[in-house]
Design a protein around this motif. Structure first.
Motif, PDB file in Angstrom:
ATOM      1  N   ASN A 842       0.837  -1.208   0.000  1.00 35.19           N
ATOM      2  CA  ASN A 842       0.000   0.000   0.000  1.00 35.19           C
ATOM      3  C   ASN A 842       0.863   1.245   0.000  1.00 35.19           C
ATOM      4  O   ASN A 842       0.513   2.260   0.592  1.00 35.19           O
ATOM      5  CB  ASN A 842      -0.933  -0.005   1.201  1.00 35.19           C
ATOM      6  CG  ASN A 842      -0.181  -0.118   2.525  1.00 35.19           C
ATOM      7  OD1 ASN A 842       1.051  -0.242   2.526  1.00 35.19           O
ATOM      8  ND2 ASN A 842      -0.911  -0.087   3.633  1.00 35.19           N
ATOM      9  N   GLY A 843       2.008   1.157  -0.679  1.00 34.99           N
ATOM     10  CA  GLY A 843       2.922   2.282  -0.763  1.00 34.99           C
ATOM     11  C   GLY A 843       2.522   3.275  -1.839  1.00 34.99           C
ATOM     12  O   GLY A 843       1.351   3.337  -2.270  1.00 34.99           O
ATOM     13  N   PRO A 844       3.480   4.070  -2.327  1.00 35.33           N
ATOM     14  CA  PRO A 844       3.158   5.124  -3.309  1.00 35.33           C
ATOM     15  C   PRO A 844       2.764   4.581  -4.676  1.00 35.33           C
ATOM     16  O   PRO A 844       2.202   5.324  -5.474  1.00 35.33           O
ATOM     17  CB  PRO A 844       4.454   5.938  -3.379  1.00 35.33           C
ATOM     18  CG  PRO A 844       5.531   4.997  -2.943  1.00 35.33           C
ATOM     19  CD  PRO A 844       4.901   4.104  -1.916  1.00 35.33           C
ATOM     20  N   GLY A 845       3.058   3.339  -4.981  1.00 34.03           N
ATOM     21  CA  GLY A 845       2.654   2.782  -6.269  1.00 34.03           C
ATOM     22  C   GLY A 845       3.744   2.867  -7.320  1.00 34.03           C
ATOM     23  O   GLY A 845       4.889   3.281  -7.053  1.00 34.03           O
ATOM     24  N   LEU A 846       3.369   2.499  -8.547  1.00 33.44           N
ATOM     25  CA  LEU A 846       4.314   2.426  -9.657  1.00 33.44           C
ATOM     26  C   LEU A 846       4.269   3.700 -10.487  1.00 33.44           C
ATOM     27  O   LEU A 846       3.219   4.373 -10.549  1.00 33.44           O
ATOM     28  CB  LEU A 846       3.986   1.227 -10.558  1.00 33.44           C
ATOM     29  CG  LEU A 846       4.001  -0.149  -9.877  1.00 33.44           C
ATOM     30  CD1 LEU A 846       3.495  -1.216 -10.834  1.00 33.44           C
ATOM     31  CD2 LEU A 846       5.400  -0.489  -9.406  1.00 33.44           C
ATOM     32  N   PRO A 847       5.359   4.044 -11.172  1.00 32.11           N
ATOM     33  CA  PRO A 847       5.330   5.189 -12.106  1.00 32.11           C
ATOM     34  C   PRO A 847       4.320   4.926 -13.225  1.00 32.11           C
ATOM     35  O   PRO A 847       4.343   3.849 -13.832  1.00 32.11           O
ATOM     36  CB  PRO A 847       6.757   5.261 -12.649  1.00 32.11           C
ATOM     37  CG  PRO A 847       7.589   4.510 -11.658  1.00 32.11           C
ATOM     38  CD  PRO A 847       6.707   3.444 -11.087  1.00 32.11           C
TER      39      PRO A 847
END
Length: 924
Positions: A842-847
């Motif tokens: 549940n982090g910042p996600g992918l580019p």
């Protein structure tokens, strides 16, 4: 029976036949056993033929024969006496040894042997990766090229041209296909046919497939409707093959009479108003009979001189026939009946459809009366008695329009005026010489004038010149002069002979003039295509192809030609020379795109935007359409002529093939550059990795030694140098991190070189996940790990060490790129025929947009990142998954954020576990 024609054979055809015979003598023969589906008996029939040859003393070698567990086929294969067999070659594929046809063994055993023959089953089979050829039919091609004959089998669904048709019928898309060109080059095709009911009975009896496989086949592919449709396709494809063989035999043996083996139709298009009715009737009849049909217009000199409006209408009817599916042709000939008969015999067309009664124009009726025939049908009956003639009646409006005579004299009065002046000029030139030369020589001069008139102005003016020459000779040079009276009756014979010779000479000269013009136009078209091909052959860049094609087509058709070519994004790019035209004169980009998308001609002379000044034609190539040709001809009627349209179609194909050739040259150069770059990179990686391992090990050892000495010194003195201890610990940690990077580089090099061998075992997935979590325990210590792994998951055949490495990399990335306290979930599910494992956070996600690029070598989520790494972890994960026959991908975990990395492994059939009694003893 052989033709009684006195025509000599074409030397070019004879030379081509000799070359084909010479090539066939050094090439093996190919026999294909062809069927509608599996189980019809193709392999059985092939083995029966092999047994028959063995009984005659010519035992063929068995290269590949697949029995598929069928008892009858296996019994015939293993019967007595045994047939010689070629051992299969074992090919390593993803850790498994798979049997494949041994091409090198077959060549070594059979090459240079007379009458060498080998059996190679399943012609459309795809070879295991690493074989010399990707397809088995390519192995067979190499055998044939080395003089080895081959017996093989193939089903109709494997033919490339019928792949979509079969997929639409059965709902199953066949992946293994065979080019139709290879099938058509076979020396023999043996159809093995079995009715659908009998084949279904064989399936139920277990003679096609066994057990559950037979049950699945009966529910899907082996439905009665499917089998009936496939049988029809096989029969039709075989009939087409036999028809081609018959045509080749007729051509080689010079057989002229039509053989009524197919009810193909020939439609004779005249110049009358009933031509459209004839064409539509022919199209309806061909559709009812489900046969091919041809439409031919014979253009005689008389028809060629008719008004432009009538000729354009005739050519429009020819175009209508082409749109309705006919093979069209415009023939230039003096005798339409003989031309139609020759065309029908050449293409073996047994039915001829034509208008009722005399030809539509008065000039043609006059021409037919010269043959002593009242109409075209009567003359055709004598020229080709084997043809079936059918006549189509015209409506009342058509007949009234048809009976309107086409003026011959008034259509071109100037030509007749020049003919009259030419005769008067000859008479004036001979008048002063009448006392010095004999009348016989004067007659010759008048005949010379008739020939000149015929050569310059055609047949009609030559007829007028013949009569005028006789009248002027009588009036000026026969006594009594200046009078049409004749004093000597013998001059009547002179007049008759002079008139007859003049008429015959004029007609022959006019005919030769017409044929010379037709030959000149035909030669000009052929020369234009030759020059276009020659110039494009030397083009090495797309810009050169565009410039050359535009210049050549502009010269051949007049006006302006522009090529719109597709770019790498499949967008049509206008020609560079288009900017020189005014905006109103430029071709329409929308129409060009329509022609490309629909692969149809558009614009001038077509049914799509016929009012346009430009004609748009797709540039078709073998692999795909490469662009659109926009042509604005100098004479719009040029595109109405079928021979000119055929020339333009051929030119467009030549240009399309040239564009495709240049495209693949560029692709090959880029691929070669990438291969060389990749090879150099791998070599550097391997060298650097090996060279770094020794100093890294030494550095790690020195750091550990320094830490131990500091600890010993602190124990002796009671004091510890904190700065030195921290430095020693930092050196050790950095050396460990660099050592891990080096290991990644070495692993990547081994994976790409194929040196890594899988140790696949049936393993429970939860154990592999547990080992990965234990390995990454320190990295995950500041995160919350949630497991969602059901206890009922099936076993999976995998290399536990490598899959553990994949999961460890994914867990390390999740811990590295998410803040402390984040949740990391590990999920395992069996979905369909795959085992899916996911690691999500549940982090910042992918580019955004870089989900696929993350799996490339030396690629990181962010170009500049304070986190350590070189961007090889995910590339190694993908290489390991591909080695297992699986896949891996990345996506956003939720619309709000987070990352999910998923991998899928194929589920197989795990081995049955042994059963045990309650007392622990093994039960067999």
């Amino acid at each position: 029976m052989p033709s009684s024609s006195d025509e000599r054979p074409d030397p070019d055809n004879l030379l081509a036949q000799i070359r084909q015979q010479e090539a066939a003598q050094s090439r093996g023969r190919l026999r294909i056993y062809f069927g509608a589906s599996a189980g019809v008996g193709k392999t059985f029939a092939m083995l029966q033929a092999a047994r028959h040859l063995a009984d005659q003393g010519r035992a063929p070698l068995i290269g590949v024969v697949e029995t598929h567990g069928r008892a009858d086929t296996a019994a015939l294969l293993g019967g007595q006496p045994p047939l010689p067999r070629l051992p299969m070659r074992q090919v390593d594929h993803r850790g498994r040894a798979l049997p494949e046809f041994d091409l090198d063994g077959a060549l070594a055993r059979l090459k240079d042997q007379p009458d060498a023959l080998i059996l190679v089953d399943e012609l459309a089979h795809s070879n295991v990766a690493g074989s010399r050829h990707p397809k088995r039919w390519q192995d067979v091609e190499e055998l044939l090229a080395n003089g080895i004959s081959v017996y093989t089998t193939v089903n109709v669904q494997h033919l490339e041209s019928l792949n979509d048709v079969v997929g639409g019928i059965t709902g199953v898309r066949v992946q293994e296909t065979l080019p139709d060109t290879f099938f058509d080059r076979a020396d023999e095709v043996v159809l093995v046919d079995t009715p659908a009911d009998e084949l279904l009975a064989r399936l139920k009896a277990g003679k096609v497939y066994q057990g559950a496989q037979a049950e699945r086949a009966g529910q899907h592919f082996f439905r009665k409707g499917n089998l009936m449709a496939l049988r029809e396709l096989a029969l039709r494809r075989t009939a087409d093959r036999v028809e081609d063989d018959v045509q080749a035999w007729r051509s080689n043996e010079r057989i002229a009479p039509v053989w009524k083996t197919e009810a193909a139709i020939l439609c004779a298009i005249g110049a009358g108003d009933e031509a459209e009715s004839i064409v539509r009737s022919a199209a309806q009849l061909a559709q009812q009979l489900a046969v091919s049909w041809h439409a031919v217009h014979v253009e005689t000199p008389a028809l060629h001189r008719q008004a432009d409006a009538r000729r354009e209408r005739t050519l429009r009817v020819v175009r209508l026939a082409q749109d309705l599916g006919a093979t069209t042709a415009v023939l230039a000939a003096q005798d339409p009946a003989q031309a139609l008969a020759d065309y029908a015999r050449q293409h073996n067309l047994s039915k001829l459809l034509m208008g009722r009664g005399a030809p539509p124009s008065s000039s043609t009726r006059l021409a037919l009366r010269r043959w002593g025939s009242r109409d075209l049908a009567a003359h055709l009956g004598r020229a080709a008695p084997e043809l079936d003639l059918s006549q189509v009646g015209a409506s009342a409006t058509q007949r009234s329009s048809e009976d309107d005579p086409v003026p011959t004299f008034g259509a071109a009065p100037r030509r007749y005026g020049w003919a009259t002046l030419a005769c008067v000029a000859v008479a004036m030139a001979c008048w002063p010489l009448s006392h010095r030369i004999a009348n016989d020589n004067i007659v010759m001069l008048f005949l010379l004038g008739v020939m000149g008139v015929a050569l310059r102005w055609g047949r009609g003016p030559a007829v007028l010149a013949s009569f005028l020459s006789v009248a002027l000779f009588d009036f000026l040079f026969v006594a009594p002069q200046l009078s049409l009276a004749v004093s000597d009756v013998q001059y009547l014979i002179t007049f008759v002979v002079m008139l007859a010779v003049g008429l015959i000479t004029g007609q022959l000269t006019a005919g030769l003039r017409y044929e010379a013009r037709v030959s000149s136009e035909r030669e000009a078209r052929a020369r234009g295509l030759f020059e276009l091909t020659r110039e494009l052959a030397g083009a090495l860049q797309t810009e050169q192809v565009i410039a050359t094609a535009e210049q050549q087509l502009a010269q051949q058709f007049g006006g302006r030609a522009l090529l719109h070519v597709l770019d790498d994004d499949d967008r049509l790019q206008p020609s560079p020379t288009e900017q020189t035209l005014a905006a109103a004169d430029r071709p329409d980009a929308g129409t060009a795109r329509w022609a490309l998308d629909h692969e149809q001609a558009a614009g001038l002379g077509t049914d799509t935007l016929p009012g346009s000044h430009w004609f748009y034609l797709p540039l078709r190539a073998p692999m795909r359409t490469r662009g659109v040709l926009a042509l604005r001809p100098g004479d719009p009627q040029t595109l109405m002529l079928p021979e000119r349209r055929a020339q333009l179609d051929t030119a467009a194909r030549i240009a399309g093939q040239a564009l495709e050739r240049v495209h693949y040259v560029e692709v090959a150069q880029q691929a070669l550059l990438q291969i060389e770059s990749e090879r150099l990179r791998n070599s550097l990686l391997s060298a650097l990795s090996h060279d770094l391992r020794t100093p890294l090990a030494a550095l790690q050892g020195l750091a550990e030694t320094l830490s131990d000495r500091l600890s010993s010194s602190a124990a002796d003195s009671g004091t510890l140098d904190a700065g030195a201890a921290d430095t020693a610990s930092a050196i050790r940690q950095q050396s460990l991190r660099i050592n891990a990077m080096v290991h990644n580089l070495l692993d990547m090099a081994r994976l790409q070189s194929g040196a890594l061998k899988l140790n696949r075992q049936w393993q429970p997935v939860d154990e592999v996940i547990g080992s990965s979590l234990q390995l990454m325990g320190p990295a995950l210590s500041r995160h919350r790990v949630v497991l969602d792994v059901p206890a009922t998951l099936p076993l999976v055949e995998l290399d536990a060490v490598l899959i553990e490495r994949v999961l460890a990399n994914l867990l390390e990335n999740a811990a590295k790129y998410t803040p402390a306290g984040s949740e990391i979930r590990v999920i395992a599910r069996a979905q369909g025929e795959e085992m899916r494992l996911s690691v999500e956070d549940n982090g910042p996600g992918l580019p955004p947009g870089r989900e696929e690029a993350l799996f490339e070598k030396f690629t990181r989520g962010h170009a500049e990142s304070p986190l350590p790494g070189v961007g090889l972890g995910l590339a190694i994960c993908r290489a390991i998954m591909q080695a297992h026959g699986g896949r891996i991908w990345a996506e956003r975990a939720t619309p709000q954020g987070g990352a999910r990395f998923s991998l899928a492994l194929p589920l197989g059939e795990p081995p049955a576990l042994p059963a045990f009694e309650e007392d622990g003893e093994h039960r067999p």
